[in-house]
Design a protein around this motif. Structure first.
Motif, mmCIF file in Angstrom:
data_model
loop_
_atom_site.group_PDB
_atom_site.id
_atom_site.type_symbol
_atom_site.label_atom_id
_atom_site.label_comp_id
_atom_site.label_asym_id
_atom_site.label_seq_id
_atom_site.Cartn_x
_atom_site.Cartn_y
_atom_site.Cartn_z
ATOM 1 N N CYS A 67 0.840 -1.202 0.000
ATOM 2 C CA CYS A 67 0.000 0.000 0.000
ATOM 3 C C CYS A 67 0.876 1.253 0.000
ATOM 4 O O CYS A 67 1.886 1.320 0.698
ATOM 5 C CB CYS A 67 -0.915 0.022 1.217
ATOM 6 S SG CYS A 67 -2.144 -1.303 1.226
ATOM 7 N N SER A 68 0.478 2.251 -0.789
ATOM 8 C CA SER A 68 1.211 3.510 -0.838
ATOM 9 C C SER A 68 0.797 4.409 0.317
ATOM 10 O O SER A 68 -0.088 4.076 1.103
ATOM 11 C CB SER A 68 0.948 4.221 -2.173
ATOM 12 O OG SER A 68 -0.434 4.484 -2.338
ATOM 13 N N ASN A 104 -0.807 7.192 0.354
ATOM 14 C CA ASN A 104 -2.172 7.723 0.287
ATOM 15 C C ASN A 104 -3.215 6.618 0.272
ATOM 16 O O ASN A 104 -4.351 6.842 -0.127
ATOM 17 C CB ASN A 104 -2.330 8.613 -0.953
ATOM 18 C CG ASN A 104 -2.070 7.847 -2.248
ATOM 19 O OD1 ASN A 104 -1.537 6.740 -2.209
ATOM 20 N ND2 ASN A 104 -2.439 8.420 -3.366
ATOM 21 N N GLN A 105 -2.805 5.401 0.681
ATOM 22 C CA GLN A 105 -3.724 4.277 0.761
ATOM 23 C C GLN A 105 -3.704 3.680 2.166
ATOM 24 O O GLN A 105 -2.720 3.794 2.890
ATOM 25 C CB GLN A 105 -3.349 3.185 -0.259
ATOM 26 C CG GLN A 105 -3.566 3.574 -1.705
ATOM 27 C CD GLN A 105 -3.177 2.448 -2.641
ATOM 28 O OE1 GLN A 105 -2.191 1.745 -2.422
ATOM 29 N NE2 GLN A 105 -3.957 2.271 -3.702
ATOM 30 N N CYS A 118 -5.697 -2.790 -0.519
ATOM 31 C CA CYS A 118 -5.286 -1.390 -0.395
ATOM 32 C C CYS A 118 -6.402 -0.495 -0.943
ATOM 33 O O CYS A 118 -6.949 -0.752 -2.018
ATOM 34 C CB CYS A 118 -3.994 -1.140 -1.168
ATOM 35 S SG CYS A 118 -2.568 -2.063 -0.532
ATOM 36 N N LYS A 119 -6.731 0.525 -0.203
ATOM 37 C CA LYS A 119 -7.787 1.440 -0.614
ATOM 38 C C LYS A 119 -7.327 2.869 -0.377
ATOM 39 O O LYS A 119 -6.708 3.179 0.636
ATOM 40 C CB LYS A 119 -9.071 1.169 0.194
ATOM 41 C CG LYS A 119 -10.256 2.014 -0.240
ATOM 42 C CD LYS A 119 -11.490 1.690 0.597
ATOM 43 C CE LYS A 119 -12.676 2.535 0.174
ATOM 44 N NZ LYS A 119 -13.888 2.238 0.998
ATOM 45 N N GLY A 120 -7.629 3.735 -1.339
ATOM 46 C CA GLY A 120 -7.239 5.134 -1.230
ATOM 47 C C GLY A 120 -7.909 5.816 -0.056
ATOM 48 O O GLY A 120 -9.090 5.605 0.211
ATOM 49 N N LYS A 121 -7.145 6.619 0.661
ATOM 50 C CA LYS A 121 -7.684 7.326 1.807
ATOM 51 C C LYS A 121 -8.582 8.472 1.345
ATOM 52 O O LYS A 121 -8.276 9.172 0.379
ATOM 53 C CB LYS A 121 -6.544 7.885 2.679
ATOM 54 C CG LYS A 121 -5.671 6.827 3.306
ATOM 55 C CD LYS A 121 -4.577 7.463 4.135
ATOM 56 C CE LYS A 121 -3.673 6.415 4.770
ATOM 57 N NZ LYS A 121 -2.574 7.045 5.535
ATOM 58 N N LYS A 122 -9.684 8.633 2.054
ATOM 59 C CA LYS A 122 -10.587 9.738 1.740
ATOM 60 C C LYS A 122 -10.014 11.039 2.291
ATOM 61 O O LYS A 122 -9.657 11.132 3.456
ATOM 62 C CB LYS A 122 -11.970 9.493 2.354
ATOM 63 C CG LYS A 122 -12.738 8.358 1.704
ATOM 64 C CD LYS A 122 -14.120 8.239 2.331
ATOM 65 C CE LYS A 122 -14.922 7.128 1.652
ATOM 66 N NZ LYS A 122 -16.283 6.997 2.266
#
Length: 397
Positions: free
Chosen positions: A241-242, A244-245, A257-261
């Motif tokens: 995960c990067s 911003n995830q 992995c999911k992008g942060k809101k």
């Protein structure tokens, strides 16, 4: 010729010192040929020198063979198989400049360079098998590193559902993994069963973090069957995960992995007035004329502003009076604390107004209102001299 014989004899004596077992026999042979011709004596000396060189070479080869046998014997004793195990050694650039023997000795003592690999798919936290495994039947010895299909991972630090990790009661690490500077630490191990995450308190294990960003474990026999050590598959997914995830999961088994809101900044602004007169003490001024209420945080029925988010706010409030010799005070109240005043005091007949501002940090749900403490304030629908307003300047997480 005599000088040459003496030189050869000195060399031969030096060689004999290296091979103490032949020292006396060499001297006896040379002394027994003292009355022989010089050529025979030289031939005998040369022969003895060649014999000594040969013996030195043999001794060196025997020493090397014994050293190799010792290393091989040490490796074989450490290579005890538990399932599909492979003995491997890591690498650490920090030790590259150490002398050979010191480096080798240090690696032999450091579990980061001496461990057994456990690469068993059934240990994964998302795996269920019909035949349940039990690590109590394994003969644990030394240190181990967890793998999944050739990729390094670590034990879970959370409760794992029952019947996962190829066993009935999955074993997880009841504590955080250590940092490198902590060295070897001891951690509790728990087994989940019947909705109790620590129904089985297995014997503690030792853990160490290595320079390659991996962990090694000194496993012990669990307290009963069927219990088995888990390998957290989440380590592989969330490790990619990067920044911003975030790593998320619905069932706490399968992760992604999911992008942060991004936090959207709330717009909070309000402005209200009281179109009338205030005399004496008024606990909460009910500003009935609301001109701006972006975010709907101000309640016109009660005159109270409720902070909808945590952040930095700025407020203003005002009053006006025309009574000579009479002091008029309006106070800004935050969470029942009087924090700022808007004051007028006339010494001669005239009309005067006063506007005060106040900036503060508020948590979500904080209450703000204005109280008329003393004096007389006046306003009408056109003048709007008794006012209260504010805005959110900076929203905080």
């Amino acid at each position: 010729m005599v000088v040459l014989a003496v030189a050869v004899f000195v060399t031969l004596s030096a060689c004999a010192v290296c091979c103490p077992g032949n020292k006396n026999s060499t001297k006896l042979k040379i002394q027994s040929m003292e009355n022989q011709p010089m050529a025979l004596q030289l031939a005998a000396v040369v022969k003895e020198m060649e014999s000594l060189r040969c013996e030195q070479t043999t001794l060196k080869q025997q020493q090397n063979a014994l050293t190799q046998m010792h290393i091989t014997s040490h490796q074989k004793s450490a290579q005890k198989e538990v399932g599909t195990n492979i003995l491997t050694y890591g690498s650490n650039d920090e030790e590259d400049n150490l002398p050979f023997f010191e480096e080798d000795s240090r690696k032999q003592r450091d579990p980061c360079f001496h461990y057994t690999i456990l690469d068993q798919v059934w240990r994964a936290t998302n795996t269920t098998t019909k035949i349940k495994k039990c690590d109590r039947r394994s003969k644990w010895k030394g240190w181990y590193r967890l793998f999944y299909n050739g990729k390094s991972l670590q034990m879970p630090e959370r409760c794992i559902p029952v019947n996962k990790c190829g066993t009935h009661s999955p074993l997880w690490l009841a504590g955080p993994h250590p940092k490198r500077r902590e060295g070897i630490v001891t951690r509790r191990v728990c087994g989940h069963w019947k909705k109790n995450c620590c129904a089985f308190r297995s014997p503690p294990i030792q853990v160490k973090k290595c320079s390659g960003n991996y962990y090694v474990y000194k496993f012990t026999e669990p307290s009963t069957c069927d219990l088995a050590y888990c390998a957290d598959i989440n380590t592989l997914v969330c490790g990619r995960c990067s920044r911003n995830q975030s790593c998320v999961s619905r069932d706490k088994i399968n992760w992604r992995c999911k992008g942060k809101k991004r936090m959207s900044s709330r717009k909070i602004h309000f402005f209200a007035s009281y179109p009338g007169q205030l005399n004496g003490k008024v606990n909460k001024i009910k500003y009935s004329k609301v001109l701006v209420n972006v975010g709907r945080a101000f309640d016109r029925r009660t005159g109270v502003f409720s902070a909808p988010v945590k952040g930095v706010y700025q407020f203003f409030f005002s009053t006006q009076t025309a009574n000579t010799g009479l002091k008029t005070d309006l106070w800004l109240v935050v969470n029942n604390y009087w924090v700022a005043v808007s004051r007028t005091h006339l010494s001669r007949p005239s009309t005067v107004g006063n506007l005060s501002t106040y900036m503060t940090f508020l948590r979500k749900g904080a209450k703000v209102y204005v109280t008329h403490n003393c004096g007389r304030s006046w306003a009408n629908a056109a003048s709007m001299t008794i006012t209260f307003g504010g805005s959110l300047l900076v929203q905080m997480k």
